[in-house]
Design a protein around this motif. Structure first.
Motif, PDB file in Angstrom:
ATOM      1  N   TRP A  73       0.821  -1.207   0.000  1.00  0.00           N
ATOM      2  CA  TRP A  73       0.000   0.000   0.000  1.00  0.00           C
ATOM      3  C   TRP A  73       0.855   1.257   0.000  1.00  0.00           C
ATOM      4  N   ASP A  74       0.343   2.282  -0.656  1.00  0.00           N
ATOM      5  CA  ASP A  74       0.833   3.636  -0.436  1.00  0.00           C
ATOM      6  C   ASP A  74       0.009   4.165   0.734  1.00  0.00           C
ATOM      7  N   THR A  75       0.550   4.062   1.922  1.00  0.00           N
ATOM      8  CA  THR A  75      -0.223   4.369   3.128  1.00  0.00           C
ATOM      9  C   THR A  75      -0.478   5.852   3.306  1.00  0.00           C
ATOM     10  N   GLN A  76       0.261   6.671   2.591  1.00  0.00           N
ATOM     11  CA  GLN A  76       0.025   8.110   2.657  1.00  0.00           C
ATOM     12  C   GLN A  76      -1.089   8.510   1.686  1.00  0.00           C
ATOM     13  N   LYS A  77      -1.017   8.025   0.472  1.00  0.00           N
ATOM     14  CA  LYS A  77      -2.030   8.340  -0.533  1.00  0.00           C
ATOM     15  C   LYS A  77      -3.402   7.822  -0.116  1.00  0.00           C
ATOM     16  N   HIS A  78      -3.446   6.641   0.492  1.00  0.00           N
ATOM     17  CA  HIS A  78      -4.709   5.996   0.836  1.00  0.00           C
ATOM     18  C   HIS A  78      -5.018   6.099   2.332  1.00  0.00           C
ATOM     19  N   LYS A  79      -4.491   7.103   2.976  1.00  0.00           N
ATOM     20  CA  LYS A  79      -4.639   7.243   4.425  1.00  0.00           C
ATOM     21  C   LYS A  79      -6.099   7.225   4.858  1.00  0.00           C
ATOM     22  N   ASP A  80      -6.933   8.035   4.250  1.00  0.00           N
ATOM     23  CA  ASP A  80      -8.332   8.132   4.690  1.00  0.00           C
ATOM     24  C   ASP A  80      -9.074   6.824   4.478  1.00  0.00           C
ATOM     25  N   PHE A  81      -8.863   6.201   3.316  1.00  0.00           N
ATOM     26  CA  PHE A  81      -9.534   4.931   3.029  1.00  0.00           C
ATOM     27  C   PHE A  81      -9.115   3.851   4.015  1.00  0.00           C
ATOM     28  N   LEU A  82      -7.816   3.712   4.230  1.00  0.00           N
ATOM     29  CA  LEU A  82      -7.317   2.688   5.149  1.00  0.00           C
ATOM     30  C   LEU A  82      -7.791   2.948   6.569  1.00  0.00           C
ATOM     31  N   SER A  83      -7.782   4.196   6.993  1.00  0.00           N
ATOM     32  CA  SER A  83      -8.223   4.534   8.354  1.00  0.00           C
ATOM     33  C   SER A  83      -9.667   4.101   8.581  1.00  0.00           C
ATOM     34  N   GLU A  84     -10.513   4.340   7.581  1.00  0.00           N
ATOM     35  CA  GLU A  84     -11.929   3.991   7.704  1.00  0.00           C
ATOM     36  C   GLU A  84     -12.135   2.482   7.780  1.00  0.00           C
ATOM     37  N   ILE A  85     -11.480   1.749   6.889  1.00  0.00           N
ATOM     38  CA  ILE A  85     -11.628   0.297   6.862  1.00  0.00           C
ATOM     39  C   ILE A  85     -11.078  -0.328   8.143  1.00  0.00           C
ATOM     40  N   ILE A  86      -9.928   0.122   8.567  1.00  0.00           N
ATOM     41  CA  ILE A  86      -9.299  -0.427   9.772  1.00  0.00           C
ATOM     42  C   ILE A  86     -10.157  -0.176  10.998  1.00  0.00           C
ATOM     43  N   ALA A  87     -10.700   1.012  11.108  1.00  0.00           N
ATOM     44  CA  ALA A  87     -11.571   1.323  12.251  1.00  0.00           C
ATOM     45  C   ALA A  87     -12.784   0.388  12.277  1.00  0.00           C
ATOM     46  N   GLU A  88     -13.318   0.092  11.107  1.00  0.00           N
ATOM     47  CA  GLU A  88     -14.478  -0.802  11.024  1.00  0.00           C
ATOM     48  C   GLU A  88     -14.129  -2.204  11.510  1.00  0.00           C
ATOM     49  N   PHE A  89     -12.977  -2.727  11.080  1.00  0.00           N
ATOM     50  CA  PHE A  89     -12.580  -4.074  11.498  1.00  0.00           C
ATOM     51  C   PHE A  89     -12.203  -4.125  12.975  1.00  0.00           C
ATOM     52  N   LYS A  90     -11.489  -3.127  13.434  1.00  0.00           N
ATOM     53  CA  LYS A  90     -11.064  -3.121  14.839  1.00  0.00           C
ATOM     54  C   LYS A  90     -12.254  -2.991  15.782  1.00  0.00           C
ATOM     55  N   ALA A  91     -13.309  -2.335  15.327  1.00  0.00           N
ATOM     56  CA  ALA A  91     -14.503  -2.197  16.159  1.00  0.00           C
ATOM     57  C   ALA A  91     -15.151  -3.548  16.439  1.00  0.00           C
ATOM     58  N   LYS A  92     -14.867  -4.537  15.581  1.00  0.00           N
ATOM     59  CA  LYS A  92     -15.400  -5.887  15.784  1.00  0.00           C
ATOM     60  C   LYS A  92     -14.367  -6.808  16.428  1.00  0.00           C
ATOM     61  N   GLY A  93     -13.262  -6.234  16.886  1.00  0.00           N
ATOM     62  CA  GLY A  93     -12.286  -7.008  17.641  1.00  0.00           C
ATOM     63  C   GLY A  93     -11.237  -7.712  16.824  1.00  0.00           C
ATOM     64  N   MET A  94     -11.117  -7.387  15.538  1.00  0.00           N
ATOM     65  CA  MET A  94     -10.124  -8.037  14.688  1.00  0.00           C
ATOM     66  C   MET A  94      -8.814  -7.268  14.689  1.00  0.00           C
ATOM     67  N   ARG A  95      -7.694  -7.986  14.793  1.00  0.00           N
ATOM     68  CA  ARG A  95      -6.391  -7.360  14.603  1.00  0.00           C
ATOM     69  C   ARG A  95      -6.221  -7.039  13.127  1.00  0.00           C
ATOM     70  N   THR A  96      -5.642  -5.884  12.833  1.00  0.00           N
ATOM     71  CA  THR A  96      -5.467  -5.475  11.444  1.00  0.00           C
ATOM     72  C   THR A  96      -3.986  -5.387  11.090  1.00  0.00           C
ATOM     73  N   SER A  97      -3.698  -5.689   9.824  1.00  0.00           N
ATOM     74  CA  SER A  97      -2.341  -5.603   9.305  1.00  0.00           C
ATOM     75  C   SER A  97      -2.406  -5.038   7.890  1.00  0.00           C
ATOM     76  N   ILE A  98      -1.390  -4.275   7.496  1.00  0.00           N
ATOM     77  CA  ILE A  98      -1.332  -3.660   6.174  1.00  0.00           C
ATOM     78  C   ILE A  98      -0.094  -4.167   5.438  1.00  0.00           C
ATOM     79  N   PHE A  99      -0.287  -4.632   4.239  1.00  0.00           N
ATOM     80  CA  PHE A  99       0.797  -5.130   3.377  1.00  0.00           C
ATOM     81  C   PHE A  99       1.565  -3.934   2.812  1.00  0.00           C
ATOM     82  N   VAL A 100       2.855  -3.840   3.121  1.00  0.00           N
ATOM     83  CA  VAL A 100       3.640  -2.674   2.712  1.00  0.00           C
ATOM     84  C   VAL A 100       5.014  -3.074   2.186  1.00  0.00           C
TER      85      VAL A 100
END
Length: 237
Positions: free
Chosen positions: A105-132
């Motif tokens: 991922w380009d974690t800077q370019k996609h910051k807002d998108f990744l933040s939203e998705i990660i927050a959704e998964f973490k709210a259900k108790g899942m650990r999140t990881s990003i391929f970089v």
């Protein structure tokens, strides 16, 4: 020690080649855990050319170690993950038509998108990881989107190691250290094998987990699945 998660996509590929249920994906997943692996990884793609979405649902009852589902967070993938609720979800920016993952991922370019998705998964108790990729700016960007871990894309290391250039591990060691300093866990995967895994694990600090599929299944054709799983575990100690 670094934990081993076995990617079973290639088992599904073999099964799908004949259209039946041989090899039995659920039985193989259960056996791999009995052999000592610390987790099971799957990477379903929209065309279901290997892992099917139903496999993810069925595996939930079989995986008693760590269940890691990785993939591009398109709508159908997000819905699947929210239904299954694995222990870990790994976000990978692979296009639908690629043969295998080929970039982080380009974690800077996609910051807002990744933040939203990660927050959704973490709210259900899942650990999140990003391929970089092993680029400091991408690690710093990952720390800003709320992910728990990064997964370092290791193809460049594997290619360099095979060519006799062990220096290709240096960016990975530096990025793993940076991630640790930023409070991120560190996973790694892609083209890791029995030949190169020990050196990588020795050189890269704070390595929580490796996810290995293609090489491990291929090596098992010669050496046997139970034997190969334990060979990896021994090399990771």
């Amino acid at each position: 020690m670094t934990r081993l998660s076995v990617n079973i996509n290639k088992i599904a590929t073999l099964r799908n080649a004949r259209g039946g249920n041989v090899p039995n994906l659920l039985k193989v997943a259960a056996d791999i855990q009995d052999f000592g692996a610390h987790g099971i990884t799957i990477h379903p793609r929209p065309d279901e050319r290997h892992i099917r979405y139903q496999d993810a649902r069925d595996l939930k009852a079989v995986v008693h170690t760590e269940f890691n589902i990785e993939g591009n967070p398109v709508g159908s993938f997000v819905d699947l993950v929210n239904e299954v609720v694995p222990e870990q979800v790994t976000l990978v920016p692979d296009a639908e038509d690629v043969l295998t993952s080929n970039a982080g991922w380009d974690t800077q370019k996609h910051k807002d998108f990744l933040s939203e998705i990660i927050a959704e998964f973490k709210a259900k108790g899942m650990r999140t990881s990003i391929f970089v990729d092993p680029v400091p700016a991408m690690i710093e960007g990952a720390a800003l989107v709320g992910t728990d871990r990064i997964e370092l894309y290791t193809e460049a290391y594997a290619s360099g190691y095979a060519a006799g250039n062990k220096e290709t591990v240096r960016p990975y060691a530096a990025c793993a250290q940076l991630a640790h300093e930023l409070g991120l866990g560190v996973n790694a995967g892609h083209d890791l094998s029995l030949d190169n895994i020990a050196y990588f694990a020795q050189q890269v600090p704070n390595l929580d987990e490796v996810s290995i599929g293609h090489a491990l299944i291929s090596e098992s054709l010669y050496l046997g699945l139970e034997n190969v799983v334990n060979m990896y575990i021994n090399k990771l100690k």
